[in-house]
Design a protein around this motif. Structure first.
Motif, PDB file in Angstrom:
ATOM      1  N   GLY A  83       0.820  -1.208   0.000  1.00 20.19           N
ATOM      2  CA  GLY A  83       0.000   0.000   0.000  1.00 20.19           C
ATOM      3  C   GLY A  83       0.851   1.254   0.000  1.00 20.19           C
ATOM      4  N   ILE A  84       1.873   1.281   0.830  1.00 17.26           N
ATOM      5  CA  ILE A  84       2.788   2.427   0.880  1.00 17.26           C
ATOM      6  C   ILE A  84       3.491   2.595  -0.461  1.00 17.26           C
ATOM      7  CG2 ILE A  84       4.890   3.323   1.950  1.00 17.26           C
ATOM      8  CD1 ILE A  84       4.040   1.866   4.531  1.00 17.26           C
ATOM      9  N   PHE A  85       3.924   1.493  -1.022  1.00 14.71           N
ATOM     10  CA  PHE A  85       4.663   1.496  -2.292  1.00 14.71           C
ATOM     11  C   PHE A  85       3.812   2.057  -3.427  1.00 14.71           C
ATOM     12  CE2 PHE A  85       5.827  -1.081  -6.132  1.00 14.71           C
ATOM     13  CZ  PHE A  85       7.059  -0.509  -6.363  1.00 14.71           C
ATOM     14  N   LEU A  86       2.599   1.549  -3.595  1.00 17.25           N
ATOM     15  CA  LEU A  86       1.732   2.005  -4.680  1.00 17.25           C
ATOM     16  C   LEU A  86       1.348   3.470  -4.511  1.00 17.25           C
ATOM     17  CD1 LEU A  86      -0.623  -1.091  -5.131  1.00 17.25           C
ATOM     18  CD2 LEU A  86       1.277  -0.389  -6.595  1.00 17.25           C
ATOM     19  N   HIS A  87       1.094   3.875  -3.278  1.00 14.50           N
ATOM     20  CA  HIS A  87       0.752   5.274  -3.017  1.00 14.50           C
ATOM     21  C   HIS A  87       1.933   6.179  -3.364  1.00 14.50           C
ATOM     22  CE1 HIS A  87      -1.283   8.686  -1.176  1.00 14.50           C
ATOM     23  NE2 HIS A  87      -0.188   8.934  -0.484  1.00 14.50           N
ATOM     24  N   ALA A  88       3.149   5.754  -2.998  1.00 15.10           N
ATOM     25  CA  ALA A  88       4.337   6.551  -3.281  1.00 15.10           C
ATOM     26  C   ALA A  88       4.590   6.665  -4.781  1.00 15.10           C
ATOM     27  CB  ALA A  88       5.553   5.945  -2.588  1.00 15.10           C
ATOM     28  N   LEU A  89       4.183   5.644  -5.540  1.00 14.38           N
ATOM     29  CA  LEU A  89       4.340   5.695  -6.992  1.00 14.38           C
ATOM     30  C   LEU A  89       3.343   6.641  -7.649  1.00 14.38           C
ATOM     31  CD1 LEU A  89       4.986   1.944  -7.897  1.00 14.38           C
ATOM     32  CD2 LEU A  89       6.633   3.816  -8.000  1.00 14.38           C
ATOM     33  N   GLY A  90       2.340   7.061  -6.899  1.00 10.81           N
ATOM     34  CA  GLY A  90       1.390   8.037  -7.408  1.00 10.81           C
ATOM     35  C   GLY A  90       0.021   7.502  -7.771  1.00 10.81           C
ATOM     36  N   TYR A  91      -0.249   6.224  -7.463  1.00 12.81           N
ATOM     37  CA  TYR A  91      -1.561   5.669  -7.790  1.00 12.81           C
ATOM     38  C   TYR A  91      -2.597   6.152  -6.778  1.00 12.81           C
ATOM     39  CZ  TYR A  91       0.776   2.783 -11.205  1.00 12.81           C
ATOM     40  OH  TYR A  91       1.506   2.378 -12.298  1.00 12.81           O
ATOM     41  N   PRO A  92      -3.771   6.566  -7.258  1.00 13.54           N
ATOM     42  CA  PRO A  92      -4.795   7.121  -6.365  1.00 13.54           C
ATOM     43  C   PRO A  92      -5.509   6.026  -5.578  1.00 13.54           C
ATOM     44  CG  PRO A  92      -5.645   6.999  -8.594  1.00 13.54           C
ATOM     45  CD  PRO A  92      -4.191   6.594  -8.674  1.00 13.54           C
ATOM     46  N   PRO A  93      -6.097   6.363  -4.448  1.00 13.89           N
ATOM     47  CA  PRO A  93      -6.817   5.378  -3.633  1.00 13.89           C
ATOM     48  C   PRO A  93      -7.957   4.692  -4.385  1.00 13.89           C
ATOM     49  CG  PRO A  93      -6.422   7.382  -2.382  1.00 13.89           C
ATOM     50  CD  PRO A  93      -6.034   7.678  -3.787  1.00 13.89           C
ATOM     51  N   SER A  94      -8.497   5.350  -5.406  1.00 19.79           N
ATOM     52  CA  SER A  94      -9.623   4.794  -6.154  1.00 19.79           C
ATOM     53  C   SER A  94      -9.198   3.752  -7.196  1.00 19.79           C
ATOM     54  CB  SER A  94     -10.382   5.911  -6.866  1.00 19.79           C
ATOM     55  OG  SER A  94      -9.522   6.608  -7.766  1.00 19.79           O
ATOM     56  N   ALA A  95      -7.900   3.544  -7.379  1.00 20.15           N
ATOM     57  CA  ALA A  95      -7.412   2.627  -8.415  1.00 20.15           C
ATOM     58  C   ALA A  95      -7.934   1.213  -8.181  1.00 20.15           C
ATOM     59  CB  ALA A  95      -5.889   2.622  -8.437  1.00 20.15           C
ATOM     60  N   PRO A  96      -8.554   0.586  -9.200  1.00 19.29           N
ATOM     61  CA  PRO A  96      -8.984  -0.813  -9.066  1.00 19.29           C
ATOM     62  C   PRO A  96      -7.762  -1.730  -9.039  1.00 19.29           C
ATOM     63  CG  PRO A  96     -10.121   0.307 -10.875  1.00 19.29           C
ATOM     64  CD  PRO A  96      -8.960   1.159 -10.491  1.00 19.29           C
ATOM     65  N   ILE A  97      -7.690  -2.581  -8.037  1.00 21.49           N
ATOM     66  CA  ILE A  97      -6.561  -3.496  -7.903  1.00 21.49           C
ATOM     67  C   ILE A  97      -7.080  -4.927  -7.815  1.00 21.49           C
ATOM     68  CG2 ILE A  97      -4.578  -4.169  -6.505  1.00 21.49           C
ATOM     69  CD1 ILE A  97      -4.376  -1.326  -5.511  1.00 21.49           C
ATOM     70  N   TYR A  98      -6.712  -5.733  -8.789  1.00 23.15           N
ATOM     71  CA  TYR A  98      -7.074  -7.149  -8.763  1.00 23.15           C
ATOM     72  C   TYR A  98      -6.025  -7.903  -7.966  1.00 23.15           C
ATOM     73  CZ  TYR A  98      -7.948 -11.950 -10.153  1.00 23.15           C
ATOM     74  OH  TYR A  98      -8.204 -13.301 -10.122  1.00 23.15           O
ATOM     75  N   ILE A  99      -6.456  -8.653  -6.949  1.00 16.50           N
ATOM     76  CA  ILE A  99      -5.551  -9.421  -6.113  1.00 16.50           C
ATOM     77  C   ILE A  99      -5.402 -10.830  -6.676  1.00 16.50           C
ATOM     78  CG2 ILE A  99      -5.059 -10.275  -3.804  1.00 16.50           C
ATOM     79  CD1 ILE A  99      -4.981  -7.259  -3.982  1.00 16.50           C
ATOM     80  N   ALA A 100      -4.248 -11.093  -7.261  1.00 19.15           N
ATOM     81  CA  ALA A 100      -3.943 -12.431  -7.772  1.00 19.15           C
ATOM     82  C   ALA A 100      -3.195 -13.175  -6.682  1.00 19.15           C
ATOM     83  CB  ALA A 100      -3.101 -12.332  -9.046  1.00 19.15           C
ATOM     84  N   ALA A 101      -3.901 -14.029  -5.961  1.00 16.28           N
ATOM     85  CA  ALA A 101      -3.277 -14.716  -4.832  1.00 16.28           C
ATOM     86  C   ALA A 101      -4.187 -15.813  -4.326  1.00 16.28           C
ATOM     87  CB  ALA A 101      -2.986 -13.721  -3.703  1.00 16.28           C
ATOM     88  N   GLY A 102      -3.611 -16.660  -3.494  1.00 18.94           N
ATOM     89  CA  GLY A 102      -4.410 -17.614  -2.745  1.00 18.94           C
ATOM     90  C   GLY A 102      -4.923 -16.930  -1.494  1.00 18.94           C
ATOM     91  N   GLU A 103      -5.173 -17.691  -0.461  1.00 20.70           N
ATOM     92  CA  GLU A 103      -5.691 -17.119   0.779  1.00 20.70           C
ATOM     93  C   GLU A 103      -4.605 -16.302   1.469  1.00 20.70           C
ATOM     94  OE1 GLU A 103      -7.717 -18.599   5.013  1.00 20.70           O
ATOM     95  OE2 GLU A 103      -7.266 -20.025   3.395  1.00 20.70           O
ATOM     96  N   ILE A 104      -4.900 -15.029   1.744  1.00 26.20           N
ATOM     97  CA  ILE A 104      -3.939 -14.148   2.396  1.00 26.20           C
ATOM     98  C   ILE A 104      -3.774 -14.560   3.851  1.00 26.20           C
ATOM     99  CG2 ILE A 104      -3.384 -11.762   2.995  1.00 26.20           C
ATOM    100  CD1 ILE A 104      -3.344 -12.419  -0.023  1.00 26.20           C
ATOM    101  N   TYR A 105      -2.529 -14.720   4.279  1.00 27.73           N
ATOM    102  CA  TYR A 105      -2.280 -15.166   5.645  1.00 27.73           C
ATOM    103  C   TYR A 105      -2.768 -14.115   6.646  1.00 27.73           C
ATOM    104  CZ  TYR A 105       0.092 -17.288   9.618  1.00 27.73           C
ATOM    105  OH  TYR A 105       0.373 -17.889  10.819  1.00 27.73           O
ATOM    106  N   GLY A 106      -3.549 -14.567   7.601  1.00 29.61           N
ATOM    107  CA  GLY A 106      -4.098 -13.644   8.586  1.00 29.61           C
ATOM    108  C   GLY A 106      -5.386 -12.984   8.151  1.00 29.61           C
ATOM    109  N   GLY A 107      -5.825 -13.262   6.910  1.00 33.50           N
ATOM    110  CA  GLY A 107      -7.098 -12.736   6.429  1.00 33.50           C
ATOM    111  C   GLY A 107      -7.166 -11.220   6.470  1.00 33.50           C
ATOM    112  N   ASN A 108      -8.312 -10.703   6.873  1.00 34.76           N
ATOM    113  CA  ASN A 108      -8.543  -9.261   6.869  1.00 34.76           C
ATOM    114  C   ASN A 108      -7.642  -8.510   7.839  1.00 34.76           C
ATOM    115  OD1 ASN A 108     -10.515  -9.279   4.868  1.00 34.76           O
ATOM    116  ND2 ASN A 108     -12.169  -9.668   6.342  1.00 34.76           N
TER     117      ASN A 108
END
Length: 262
Positions: A82-107
């Motif tokens: 999140g910090i990385f993408l924000h620093a690159l200049g992407y806005p909070p509204s940017a659609p981000i597709y999560i390509a992954a299995g189950e994220i460890y620790g969930g939400n």
């Protein structure tokens, strides 16, 4: 009904046209295999240690998590992404597709990304249960869906340079050097640590540092790196950049290699 590549991509683009595909390797097996415990609770770290100890085909059992992270061998955490993408200049509204299995620790851990970029999209929200039922219990087929969506994305960001990330990058290069932002995980550790200690604040200075660090890490045409100087024998092949990660120049025609990144 069988889900198709174009149907999923069209649905993604309906969220705002362009989208980022994030290969978020923050999964239990990956963290356990790499021995990366940064940002985890003591209980989570112990769970990963036990898994690593009990997985017979993983040769390395004892890993120094701090050394792994400093060396750039750990996947970025959701917060770091999140910090990385924000620093690159992407806005909070940017659609981000999560390509992954189950994220460890969930939400608990994913919220550290969604608090910055709330427009996160998963397979389960993109396709109906009926469309996905044929993929249930078939990890390789589910990964193939992620692969296709990553290849077709406007921006691809891998949080870890695994086999799939390298293959997607090479495929995108073959299709015209589509923008692929490969985080400098080793270089970013120092920046994230300064943020943690308060020696650096999020803002213009941080953005300048991150953008300068990644100016030449966005998929622009370049010849494949050879082996390291002085390395001989089979070790020479292990230090070469994979052909599947960068097929230039052999498999990319001259006119295609000159395309600009959009």
């Amino acid at each position: 009904m069988t889900v198709t590549k174009q149907r999923l991509v069209d649905r993604l683009r309906s969220h705002g046209g362009k989208y980022i595909a994030l290969h978020l390797r923050y999964e239990k097996d990956m963290l356990s295999f790499t021995g990366c415990e940064y940002g985890l609770t003591d209980a989570e770290s112990e769970e990963l240690r036990v898994l690593r100890e009990n997985t017979n085909y993983w040769k390395v059992k004892k890993i120094n998590s701090t050394e792994q992270r400093i060396g750039g061998f750990c996947p970025l955490t959701p917060k770091e992404v999140g910090i990385f993408l924000h620093a690159l200049g992407y806005p909070p509204s940017a659609p981000i597709y999560i390509a992954a299995g189950e994220i460890y620790g969930g939400n608990t851990h994913l919220s550290e990304l969604s608090s910055r970029f709330p427009n996160l999209i998963f397979k389960e929200s993109l396709a109906t249960p009926e469309e996905l039922k044929d993929f249930a219990d078939h990890a390789s087929q589910t990964a193939a869906l992620d692969y296709i969506i990553c290849v077709e994305s406007d921006v691809f960001v891998p949080s870890y340079s695994g086999n799939m990330a390298r293959a997607v990058e090479g495929h995108r290069r073959f299709l015209g050097h589509r923008r692929t932002i490969n985080p400098d995980r080793k270089g970013l550790v120092g920046i994230f640590d300064m943020l943690e200690t308060g020696d650096l604040l999020e803002g213009r200075e941080l953005s300048h540092m991150v953008q300068r660090m990644h100016k030449n890490r966005q998929g622009a045409p370049r010849k494949r790196h050879g082996s390291l100087p002085g390395v001989k024998g089979r070790a020479r092949f292990r230090t070469e950049e994979s052909f599947y990660e960068n097929p230039y120049p052999e498999c990319i025609c001259g006119s295609r290699s000159k395309l600009e990144i959009t």
